[in-house]
Design a protein around this motif. Structure first.
Motif, PDB file in Angstrom:
ATOM      1  N   VAL A  92       0.824  -1.216   0.000  1.00 34.79           N
ATOM      2  CA  VAL A  92       0.000   0.000   0.000  1.00 34.79           C
ATOM      3  C   VAL A  92       0.860   1.270   0.000  1.00 34.79           C
ATOM      4  CG1 VAL A  92      -1.719   1.324   1.279  1.00 34.79           C
ATOM      5  CG2 VAL A  92      -2.034  -1.137   0.958  1.00 34.79           C
ATOM      6  N   PRO A  93       1.893   1.381   0.854  1.00 36.08           N
ATOM      7  CA  PRO A  93       2.752   2.567   0.747  1.00 36.08           C
ATOM      8  C   PRO A  93       3.404   2.713  -0.623  1.00 36.08           C
ATOM      9  CG  PRO A  93       3.150   1.469   2.828  1.00 36.08           C
ATOM     10  CD  PRO A  93       2.251   0.575   2.034  1.00 36.08           C
ATOM     11  N   LEU A  94       3.709   1.604  -1.280  1.00 38.26           N
ATOM     12  CA  LEU A  94       4.273   1.690  -2.627  1.00 38.26           C
ATOM     13  C   LEU A  94       3.272   2.292  -3.614  1.00 38.26           C
ATOM     14  CD1 LEU A  94       6.292  -1.648  -2.797  1.00 38.26           C
ATOM     15  CD2 LEU A  94       7.242   0.662  -3.056  1.00 38.26           C
ATOM     16  N   GLN A  95       1.983   1.998  -3.440  1.00 35.82           N
ATOM     17  CA  GLN A  95       0.965   2.656  -4.279  1.00 35.82           C
ATOM     18  C   GLN A  95       1.031   4.172  -4.105  1.00 35.82           C
ATOM     19  OE1 GLN A  95      -3.145   1.157  -4.147  1.00 35.82           O
ATOM     20  NE2 GLN A  95      -2.378  -0.633  -3.050  1.00 35.82           N
ATOM     21  N   PHE A  96       1.052   4.601  -2.831  1.00 38.37           N
ATOM     22  CA  PHE A  96       1.107   6.038  -2.553  1.00 38.37           C
ATOM     23  C   PHE A  96       2.393   6.656  -3.086  1.00 38.37           C
ATOM     24  CE2 PHE A  96      -1.822   4.985   1.139  1.00 38.37           C
ATOM     25  CZ  PHE A  96      -2.904   5.697   0.651  1.00 38.37           C
ATOM     26  N   ALA A  97       3.514   5.963  -2.924  1.00 38.29           N
ATOM     27  CA  ALA A  97       4.803   6.507  -3.371  1.00 38.29           C
ATOM     28  C   ALA A  97       4.821   6.685  -4.885  1.00 38.29           C
ATOM     29  CB  ALA A  97       5.942   5.581  -2.935  1.00 38.29           C
ATOM     30  N   LEU A  98       4.343   5.699  -5.630  1.00 38.81           N
ATOM     31  CA  LEU A  98       4.307   5.797  -7.095  1.00 38.81           C
ATOM     32  C   LEU A  98       3.392   6.941  -7.522  1.00 38.81           C
ATOM     33  CD1 LEU A  98       4.178   2.020  -8.115  1.00 38.81           C
ATOM     34  CD2 LEU A  98       6.152   3.567  -8.208  1.00 38.81           C
ATOM     35  N   PHE A  99       2.262   7.080  -6.851  1.00 35.73           N
ATOM     36  CA  PHE A  99       1.330   8.157  -7.182  1.00 35.73           C
ATOM     37  C   PHE A  99       1.972   9.521  -6.951  1.00 35.73           C
ATOM     38  CE2 PHE A  99      -1.755  11.227  -5.431  1.00 35.73           C
ATOM     39  CZ  PHE A  99      -2.518  11.443  -6.570  1.00 35.73           C
TER      40      PHE A  99
END
Length: 529
Positions: free
Chosen positions: A346-353
């Motif tokens: 989930v943090p990787l989703q936010f980071a990519l966004f």
């Protein structure tokens, strides 16, 4: 990562009596008739020396059961992080919260946070996730360190630190994480090049990366913990892996509502919510058991019964060391596995966004990554050391989108917070979402700026980055998660340019972890390597 949990029938040592179920029913009836809590009617006494009494701390309503009903009625559980933020704006930097059987003092400013951590003692305690503990007790499973306290917790924690936290351990598992991150990017690049649009060398594809990120996190966790790959980047991932991811999501989703109700009562009533929760945990344990058994077999068939210097994963290291019983190894490996998928995916989703909607930041981080990678000669450790903006990107992501929205402690001595007396044994919650977005703590907090953390280190600002907790009770999987996320971002930035069609803020929801209400769709455009 700290979470909110308690059982209604237990004493919380918080200075406030949690009502038993019958008392709760009577309280609900009194509250429903419109009577205010008696404590609100009598005059409050000041403590000497100018420090204000505990009962004077502002609160959101003193009847926990009425508050709980309002939360359910208004759908506030999924927006608990927003509720905390708005409550601090309304009541100030400290307030009390009563929810069902729970009571806590909530804080958000670094000066108060430091005082709490300085009084945590040799055996720091955080609130127990009682639904998880009840599952272990009813299934007769041993508890891992996440569910333990006191000397027993400390003894097990020190043994686990040697395999997952110290520098020598990180050096052992870093190449495994790098292998998975590179394989992920090769698989994604092949997909973009074959299914995307555009000219050769700059093919583009817009997609929701969240399913792929969950598979990456599971593959990476298995490789580090069990020392084996499970092949999730193939065109047809195994049903076993998909069921495991489903079980993790079901377990997390059912934990939150169970936190505020007596699990043993729900167990006795065979409530569907409890049944779903327990079934999800049963599947998680079954998945771990099968892989642990394979780990034992690999160790027994190795030359002389030992690994002969080869890294067989954290599981193999623990088995070789022989300091933990097989039951405790199983309990801790299962907890690490259950806590290592959503909390990195989930943090990787936010980071990519955030990288995609901040192209200037993306280019600065990429420039540092490319320079460091070129000089590292294939060493992931050197590559990360030469690209501190990667670590800053993870810290900045978790500042804005903390996976767990609170860190909890029970001070071992009386303390003073915001000039209020807080007795020893009170549950104190550090609220990370309001902390990370406060203009009192961060300059221009709405900006995504990884470089702020290098400046933060230079200025000595403390107690501002707490997504993994603090001190001896910080997240035991922290080093795995930090390096896993940094390595994946490094290879994604080497392979792709990231863009999004909309730069609007993401709506978020809380389901024991903070996540996007709808996963962002991101355009991946290939770069020449």
């Amino acid at each position: 990562i700290d979470r909110i949990a308690s059982e209604s029938g237990s004493m919380l040592s918080s200075g406030v009596r949690p009502p038993v179920f019958s008392t709760a029913v009577r309280s609900l009836c009194v509250g429903a008739c419109g009577r205010e809590d008696a404590a609100m009617e009598r005059p409050l006494q000041r403590r000497t020396g100018g420090v204000r009494d505990f009962q004077e701390i502002p609160h959101t309503g003193s009847n926990g059961w009425i508050n709980l009903l309002r939360f359910w009625k208004d759908g506030r559980f999924s927006l608990l992080h927003k509720h905390m933020e708005s409550t601090f704006r309304r009541l100030g930097p400290i307030y009390r919260e009563y929810l069902g059987s729970q009571s806590s003092v909530n804080i958000m400013l670094p000066m108060d946070i430091g005082e709490v951590f300085r009084s945590e003692g040799l055996h720091p305690r955080r609130m127990t996730l009682q639904p998880w503990a009840t599952h272990r007790e009813t299934r007769r499973h041993s508890k891992g360190i996440f569910l333990k306290n006191g000397t027993e917790w400390r003894a097990d924690r020190l043994l686990l630190n040697r395999e997952v936290m110290v520098t020598s351990a990180v050096r052992r598992f870093l190449p495994l994480l790098d292998d998975v991150a590179q394989d992920f990017c090769r698989s994604l690049r092949h997909r973009v090049e074959t299914e995307g649009v555009g000219e050769t060398g700059q093919r583009s594809m817009t997609l929701d990366p969240s399913p792929d990120l969950f598979r990456f996190a599971l593959e990476a966790s298995c490789h580090v913990l069990y020392g084996e790959r499970i092949g999730l980047f193939s065109s047809s991932p195994s049903e076993e892996a998909e069921r495991f991811i489903w079980a993790i999501e079901r377990m997390l989703a059912t934990t939150l509502p169970l936190l505020y109700l007596p699990p043993r009562l729900l167990l006795a009533l065979r409530a569907p919510l409890w049944t779903q929760h327990a079934t999800a945990w049963d599947h998680i344990f079954s998945h771990a058991e099968a892989r642990i058994q394979r780990g034992y077999q690999r160790l027994q068939t190795a030359v002389g019964g030992a690994s002969d210097g080869r890294f067989l994963g954290v599981l193999g290291q623990l088995m070789e060391a022989g300091r933990l019983s097989s039951e405790l190894i199983k309990a801790n490996i299962t907890e690490l596995m259950a806590g290592g998928v959503d909390t990195t995916a989930v943090p990787l989703q936010f980071a990519l966004f955030e990288m995609a909607r901040n192209p200037g930041v993306q280019e600065r981080v990429r420039a540092q990554v490319l320079s460091s990678w070129q000089q590292a000669s294939g060493s992931p450790q050197k590559a990360l050391q030469g690209a501190p903006l990667l670590k800053g990107t993870i810290k900045e992501t978790l500042r804005l989108y903390p996976v767990g929205i609170t860190v909890q402690r029970y001070p071992v001595r009386d303390i003073v917070l915001q000039n209020y007396h807080v007795p020893a044994g009170t549950l104190v919650q550090v609220c990370l979402y309001p902390l990370g977005r406060s203009p009192e703590v961060f300059e221009r907090p709405e900006r995504f700026e990884p470089s702020r953390w290098s400046l933060d280190a230079a200025s000595g600002g403390g107690f501002r980055s707490l997504a993994f907790g603090f001190g001896s009770r910080q997240c035991v999987g922290r080093r795995i998660a930090e390096n896993e996320m940094q390595l994946l971002l490094m290879h994604i930035l080497r392979n792709f340019k990231l863009t999004v069609s909309s730069t609007e803020e993401l709506n978020t929801k809380y389901t024991l972890i903070l996540q996007p209400e709808s996963p962002p769709r991101i355009t991946f455009t290939t770069r020449s390597l």
